[in-house]
Design a protein around this motif. Structure first.
Motif, mmCIF file in Angstrom:
data_model
loop_
_atom_site.group_PDB
_atom_site.id
_atom_site.type_symbol
_atom_site.label_atom_id
_atom_site.label_comp_id
_atom_site.label_asym_id
_atom_site.label_seq_id
_atom_site.Cartn_x
_atom_site.Cartn_y
_atom_site.Cartn_z
ATOM 1 N N SER A 1 0.840 -1.214 0.000
ATOM 2 C CA SER A 1 0.000 0.000 0.000
ATOM 3 C C SER A 1 0.865 1.249 0.000
ATOM 4 O O SER A 1 0.593 2.212 -0.721
ATOM 5 C CB SER A 1 -0.912 0.023 1.225
ATOM 6 O OG SER A 1 -1.760 -1.099 1.228
ATOM 7 N N LEU A 2 1.907 1.198 0.812
ATOM 8 C CA LEU A 2 2.791 2.354 0.877
ATOM 9 C C LEU A 2 3.467 2.600 -0.475
ATOM 10 O O LEU A 2 3.646 3.736 -0.905
ATOM 11 C CB LEU A 2 3.852 2.144 1.965
ATOM 12 C CG LEU A 2 3.339 2.154 3.404
ATOM 13 C CD1 LEU A 2 4.458 1.807 4.370
ATOM 14 C CD2 LEU A 2 2.727 3.492 3.773
ATOM 15 N N ARG A 3 3.855 1.508 -1.142
ATOM 16 C CA ARG A 3 4.484 1.660 -2.462
ATOM 17 C C ARG A 3 3.512 2.276 -3.442
ATOM 18 O O ARG A 3 3.874 3.150 -4.238
ATOM 19 C CB ARG A 3 4.939 0.283 -2.990
ATOM 20 C CG ARG A 3 6.073 -0.326 -2.213
ATOM 21 C CD ARG A 3 7.446 0.217 -2.601
ATOM 22 N NE ARG A 3 7.824 -0.262 -3.908
ATOM 23 C CZ ARG A 3 8.082 0.502 -4.963
ATOM 24 N NH1 ARG A 3 8.016 1.810 -4.856
ATOM 25 N NH2 ARG A 3 8.402 -0.025 -6.120
ATOM 26 N N VAL A 4 2.262 1.829 -3.366
ATOM 27 C CA VAL A 4 1.238 2.384 -4.266
ATOM 28 C C VAL A 4 1.037 3.870 -3.982
ATOM 29 O O VAL A 4 0.893 4.684 -4.895
ATOM 30 C CB VAL A 4 -0.090 1.613 -4.101
ATOM 31 C CG1 VAL A 4 -1.228 2.319 -4.806
ATOM 32 C CG2 VAL A 4 0.059 0.202 -4.635
ATOM 33 N N LEU A 5 1.085 4.226 -2.712
ATOM 34 C CA LEU A 5 0.869 5.625 -2.351
ATOM 35 C C LEU A 5 2.018 6.529 -2.791
ATOM 36 O O LEU A 5 1.939 7.740 -2.685
ATOM 37 C CB LEU A 5 0.711 5.740 -0.822
ATOM 38 C CG LEU A 5 -0.583 5.176 -0.252
ATOM 39 C CD1 LEU A 5 -0.563 5.224 1.268
ATOM 40 C CD2 LEU A 5 -1.799 5.932 -0.778
ATOM 41 N N GLY A 6 3.097 5.896 -3.261
ATOM 42 C CA GLY A 6 4.196 6.704 -3.775
ATOM 43 C C GLY A 6 5.435 6.716 -2.900
ATOM 44 O O GLY A 6 6.347 7.506 -3.116
ATOM 45 N N PHE A 7 5.479 5.813 -1.915
ATOM 46 C CA PHE A 7 6.691 5.722 -1.110
ATOM 47 C C PHE A 7 7.717 4.893 -1.869
ATOM 48 O O PHE A 7 7.396 3.857 -2.442
ATOM 49 C CB PHE A 7 6.399 5.067 0.241
ATOM 50 C CG PHE A 7 5.681 5.974 1.197
ATOM 51 C CD1 PHE A 7 4.297 6.057 1.192
ATOM 52 C CD2 PHE A 7 6.388 6.763 2.086
ATOM 53 C CE1 PHE A 7 3.630 6.907 2.064
ATOM 54 C CE2 PHE A 7 5.732 7.623 2.967
ATOM 55 C CZ PHE A 7 4.346 7.694 2.947
ATOM 56 N N HIS A 8 8.957 5.391 -1.861
ATOM 57 C CA HIS A 8 10.034 4.656 -2.526
ATOM 58 C C HIS A 8 10.358 3.381 -1.759
ATOM 59 O O HIS A 8 10.004 3.235 -0.583
ATOM 60 C CB HIS A 8 11.286 5.526 -2.627
ATOM 61 C CG HIS A 8 11.128 6.668 -3.582
ATOM 62 N ND1 HIS A 8 11.027 6.485 -4.941
ATOM 63 C CD2 HIS A 8 11.014 8.004 -3.364
ATOM 64 C CE1 HIS A 8 10.885 7.661 -5.528
ATOM 65 N NE2 HIS A 8 10.862 8.601 -4.593
ATOM 66 N N LYS A 9 11.096 2.496 -2.436
ATOM 67 C CA LYS A 9 11.442 1.203 -1.828
ATOM 68 C C LYS A 9 12.204 1.406 -0.510
ATOM 69 O O LYS A 9 11.956 0.713 0.480
ATOM 70 C CB LYS A 9 12.329 0.384 -2.761
ATOM 71 C CG LYS A 9 11.593 -0.149 -3.975
ATOM 72 C CD LYS A 9 12.568 -0.816 -4.914
ATOM 73 C CE LYS A 9 11.867 -1.205 -6.199
ATOM 74 N NZ LYS A 9 12.797 -1.726 -7.209
ATOM 75 N N GLU B 1 12.088 3.921 1.502
ATOM 76 C CA GLU B 1 11.194 4.446 2.547
ATOM 77 C C GLU B 1 10.331 3.324 3.116
ATOM 78 O O GLU B 1 10.097 3.247 4.322
ATOM 79 C CB GLU B 1 10.288 5.539 1.967
ATOM 80 C CG GLU B 1 11.045 6.823 1.631
ATOM 81 C CD GLU B 1 10.204 7.786 0.830
ATOM 82 O OE1 GLU B 1 9.463 7.331 -0.089
ATOM 83 O OE2 GLU B 1 10.279 8.994 1.084
#
Lengths: 793, 235
Positions: A697-705, A707
């Protein structure tokens, strides 16, 4: 096409599961293997050495009782043989000699022992490795111990000079041998075997009788006890017979220096096997519990389905226990191989250090069976809770998704404590708070790794402390010269005139038995004058303590074994020529890590022994620029029986201990890294599988790997940091237990752990933590976002 | 000229698992315009989710062109796609995908902390009617409330596009309507280009346009002359 035909479906699932989780399974198996390996290594080496020693003693008739005298008539031997409890008595001549070896400036010491002429030895038979025993009466022939020969690259035909009873004698080596009496070949006053400077020399009885003026006499006797004989009674009678001939008090094997050192070493191995393996087994059990719980929770619906299909709880339970058993068997197999290999290596190392003619490698099946059973037991116990939890759920409940975890606010949140912290960090903290048991066990696993490292590394600190206390604060003389007999005080002047000698301090030694009630110890009571500088006594703060005007100084080990405290009265039995018993007050308990130390004023000791001012030897300090001249003079001096060189002793002490400690430390560091890695890797993998959805979910929200990885690693980092103080405490405690276990009458280990050791232990575990985090990071990077997000929570 | 936000030309997507090839998209042409609400309708396996994932930078096309304004999405690497999502795209999924250990407000803060010009979490949650519930954890919210939190989280960064994959799929019709109302409000008040994937034909009438998917391509595109309010939808 049916693959794996004939294998039941559940077992096929089992095999595929193992393949799927192979990195985690391997990590757990390696921790299990570590426990098994240490157990087999320590107990295997212990048993091998025990059995080697037993066979060696039996085959070469190692004596049970040893005694020396000044001069006893030969006919006494047969009387001693007739004593109740004595099976065999063998008299001999034994005395020390200064040796002059070509190419070696410093003098060496040799122990000359006679071999019976015209018949073989009955007791303490030498094992001839090369050549032969000396011919009867051949005064120029000698057989030497193998270690000495090797140290000087000597062979049959090599020559050296010995000063026997004040006379120089050129000797030719005709044989090279080993002896059960000198498995640990250590010179008088030495701390470690110095094969360059100490030789055991076997010579013809006739030759030594002539050399030492003992025709028709002996000055040493050894006995074999009959079955069921009581050693103390035989010793009592023997002392009674030897008293008028200058007997210095008989002693049993436990006081025989070679046997005592080997015993201490075996004791340490046994202690090792008790302290270390349980730590590994504990960590393994915890890891299995954690991994299995997660696995079962992920398969919850499958379990419900399988139950609904009609499989019994027993079938399902045994399926998971089989998984645990399979991982355990892999670990046990690796552990067997590693333990056997390391055990053989350790046994060989000991074989090199102790002079054995052969080595027995014990491979008792029971050791392997016990190791396997303990390991399997720990694994099953670890897995039991998880398995029983799975079985408790009714099928219908299990097939429904579990209710979502409930999270709560962290303590202090209401007061805005976490306001400045990012949400990602809040996620990590709340996850730890939601699963406190798991977090605690992960931290505990890591702290055990830290503890293990501290136990491995503190040995260096302890050794350095021993060296500092012994060689730089307490025994600061350059050399000690020992005389064959008690000598008048004027010998101090003679010593002062030796080349380069700057200071001379006399000492007197007497064989005594110190008693407190039914506790007693045989030791050498030392007398020294007041105000010695070369040698000093240290209190518990390592500050110098003067030799008291009256009374006795004893070291802590002696005080503990005899339960004596400052101010107590102790009974001193004078063994030398049986001069009776005296009572002496304990003035102070001092710190000394080597042997059993009892010290008083030299005048008081001479008075106790009812003798005038005599000395047994002198400690000297000398100008090293005149060292060569000093050595030459000592070799020429007839009335020196042996010499101890401090700088040699220190060098040897360091080299010997360094070799022994380094190998064990390397093994333990490797094992501790495996534990740290296993704990962190498994914890991270389990968290990853549980939180894959959140992370995706965090990756989808735009957090880099990077992060996203931080979410997982923040928790691991916090646990790793929390584990350090606990690990330091565990390491401290384990080190203390180790010190107690390793303590013996020969030496005790100071309990000192430098700050740097704690730091090093932490650094290694943190490095292992980072290493496993890097491996898990790759999996985070490869998260299939779409697949994860499509699945229902 | 209408402001084109997304431009897809002859986009294909092939999945390979061993020797099996699955052609999820077989040549899709599509333009999405600024401010419009589009429904992508079709049965399971028709390719609508695949296209949404490509538009959202979660996946890459096998061939064809896919642009977000001047950005060629097919040429962006992993890092650049993440940055693209971070800045321009809001996602809403069928199963909400809220972080269970964070409250509603905190789930929204997660995004506003890394956005350039976000609205406040409070404002985003008010927009979807969840002001009073913002300090509750997801486990304490109903399915509909959770989905509305997900919408608030998606729009808090003021994205250019809002992509919703079956947002009402796990909800009953009454709750689903409330979610559609929230999405509609976002589209109206913020002007966010919105694409909703669904297999539920009842929803299509709230959109400006409907793209009907079949067999990996857009079979038909319809413009709704008259849009209905979400409250008028029922299934």
């Amino acid at each position: 096409m049916r693959i794996m035909t004939g294998i039941p479906a559940l077992d096929r699932k089992l095999l595929r599961d193992i393949v799927r989780i192979w990195p985690q399974a391997l990590a757990i198996a390696l921790v299990l293997a570590s426990g098994v390996a240490t157990l087999i290594l320590a107990i295997g080496a212990y048993r091998s050495l025990e059995e080697t020693r037993r066979l060696y003693y039996a085959e070469y008739a190692f004596a049970d009782v040893f005694a020396t005298a000044t001069r006893a008539p030969r006919w006494l031997e047969s009387r001693i043989q007739e004593l109740p409890g004595v099976a065999v008595a063998e008299a001999r001549i034994a005395d020390y000699a200064v040796l002059d070896i070509e190419g070696m400036a410093e003098p060496a010491t040799g122990l000359a022992q006679s071999l019976p002429d015209h018949k073989p030895s009955v007791l303490n038979r030498p094992h001839v490795r090369a050549g032969r025993i000396p011919e009867p009466g051949a005064s120029g022939e000698v057989m030497v111990n193998e270690a000495f020969a090797k140290a000087h690259a000597m062979q049959i035909g090599s020559k050296f000079v010995a000063v026997l009873n004040g006379r120089k004698r050129p000797l030719t080596i005709v044989g090279i041998a080993l002896s059960p009496e000198h498995i640990y070949a250590i010179g008088p006053g030495d701390l470690m075997p110095d094969h360059r400077r100490f030789a055991v020399m076997w010579m013809s009885e006739q030759a030594l009788e002539a050399a030492f003026g003992l025709d028709g006499a002996f000055n040493s006797i050894t006995l074999k006890l009959a079955d069921g004989a009581r050693e103390a009674e035989v010793i009592e009678r023997l002392d009674g017979m030897l008293a008028r001939y200058g007997g210095t008090g008989a002693y049993g094997r436990s006081d025989q220096i070679s046997h005592a050192f080997l015993d201490a070493e075996l004791k340490q191995l046994a202690a090792l096997s008790r302290v270390i393996p349980p730590v590994f087994l504990l960590v393994s059990a915890f890891l299995l519990n954690m991994t299995l719980q997660r696995m079962i929770s992920l398969e919850r619906e499958q379990i419900g389905l399988i139950k609904a299909l009609g499989y019994s709880n027993a079938a399902i339970g045994s399926h998971y226990l089989k998984l645990v058993a399979l991982i355990s068997f892999i670990g046990i197999a690796i552990g067997f191989a590693l333990g056997t290999w390391f055990g053989a290596g350790l046994t060989r190392l000991y074989g090199k250090f102790f002079q054995f003619p052969f080595l027995v490698f014990e491979r008792d099946a029971d050791l392997y069976v016990i190791a396997a059973a303990l390991t399997l037991g720990a694994a099953v116990i670890g897995a039991l809770r998880a398995t029983l939890g799975a079985l408790a759920l009714p099928a219908a409940v299990a097939m429904r998704p579990p209710s979502p975890h409930r999270y709560t606010r962290l303590p202090g949140e209401a007061w805005g404590l976490y306001r400045s912290i990012s949400q990602m960090t809040v996620m990590s903290l709340r996850n730890m708070a939601r699963f406190p048991m798991r977090a605690a066990l992960t931290a505990l696993g890591l702290s055990l790794s830290v503890g293990l490292l501290i136990v491995s590394l503190f040995a260096f600190d302890a050794v350095e402390a021993m060296i500092d206390a012994t060689f730089f604060r307490s025994q600061r003389q350059d050399a000690s010269l020992n005389f064959p007999n008690e000598t008048a005080y004027r010998v101090i002047d003679d010593a002062r005139h030796l080349p380069g000698v700057l200071r001379v301090e006399p000492f007197r030694k007497a064989s005594v038995r110190l008693k407190n009630g039914n506790l007693s110890r045989r030791l050498s009571l030392t007398g020294k004058p007041d105000g010695t500088i070369l040698t000093r006594q240290l209190d518990s703060d390592w500050l110098p303590v003067a030799v008291p005007e009256q009374g006795l100084l004893i070291n802590r080990r002696l005080a503990d074994v005899l339960n004596l405290r400052r101010g107590d009265l102790a009974e001193v039995e004078l063994l030398d020529r049986r001069r009776g018993t005296r009572w002496v007050r304990i003035s102070e308990v001092i710190e000394s890590y080597i042997g059993l130390v009892a010290l008083m004023r030299i005048d008081n000791l001479n008075e106790l022994l009812r003798e005038g001012p005599v000395v047994s030897g002198v400690d000297i300090a000398y100008d090293t620029n005149q060292e060569a001249a000093l050595y030459r003079e000592i070799k020429r001096t007839p009335h020196i029986s042996s010499i101890e060189l401090q700088k040699n002793a220190l060098k040897l002490f360091r080299a010997t201990l360094a070799e022994n400690i380094s190998m064990m430390t390397s093994i333990y560091i490797g094992l501790a890294v495996i534990v740290a890695f296993g704990v962190v890797y498994n914890s991270a993998r389990i968290q990853l599988s549980e939180r894959a959805r959140d992370l995706a979910s965090l990756r989808v929200l735009g957090f880099h790997k990077s992060e996203v990885a931080r979410v997982l690693f923040t928790e691991l980092a916090l646990l790793a940091l929390l584990a350090q103080p606990l690990g330091w405490l565990i390491g401290y405690w384990l080190s203390w237990i180790t010190v107690q276990s390793f303590s013996s009458d020969l030496y005790s280990t100071p309990f000192i752990i430098e700050t740097a050791t704690f730091a090093k232990a932490s650094l290694v575990t943190l490095a292992a933590t980072i290493g496993s985090a890097i491996i898990v990071r790759k999996r985070i990077d490869r998260l299939d976002l779409i697949a994860v997000l499509k699945t229902r929570e | 000229m209408p402001d084109v936000v997304f431009e897809a030309r002859n986009v294909t997507k092939v999945y390979r698992t061993g020797e099996v090839e699955v052609h999820a998209l077989t040549g899709v042409d599509l333009d999405l315009y600024a401010g419009e609400l589009v429904v992508l309708l079709g049965p399971s396996g028709s390719g609508k989710s695949t296209l949404l994932n490509i538009l959202g930078g979660l996946d890459r096309a096998t061939s064809g062109i896919c642009r977000f304004r001047d950005l060629d999405l097919t040429r962006l690497d992993e890092k650049a796609l993440t940055a693209y999502r971070r800045r321009y795209v809001g996602f809403v999924f069928q199963f909400y995908n809220l972080i269970p250990s964070l409250t509603a407000r905190e789930n929204v803060s997660l995004v506003t902390e890394i956005a350039d010009n976000p609205m406040s979490p409070h404002e985003a949650l008010e927009l979807v009617g969840l002001g009073p519930r913002m300090d509750h954890f997801p486990a304490e919210l109903s399915g509909g409330e959770q989905q509305r939190v997900a919408i608030a989280r998606a729009i808090a960064k003021r994205p250019e596009v809002l992509l919703c994959d079956e947002p009402t799929g796990a909800l009953d019709s009454h709750t689903g309507v409330r979610v559609l109302e929230a999405i509609n409000a976002v589209n109206k008040e913020l002007g966010t280009t919105t694409a909703i994937i669904t297999h539920n034909a009842a929803i299509k009438d709230i959109a400006h346009r409907v793209c009907i998917f079949a067999d990996g391509r857009i079979a038909e595109t319809r413009v709704n002359e008259r849009r209905i309010e979400p409250a008028e939808v029922s299934w």
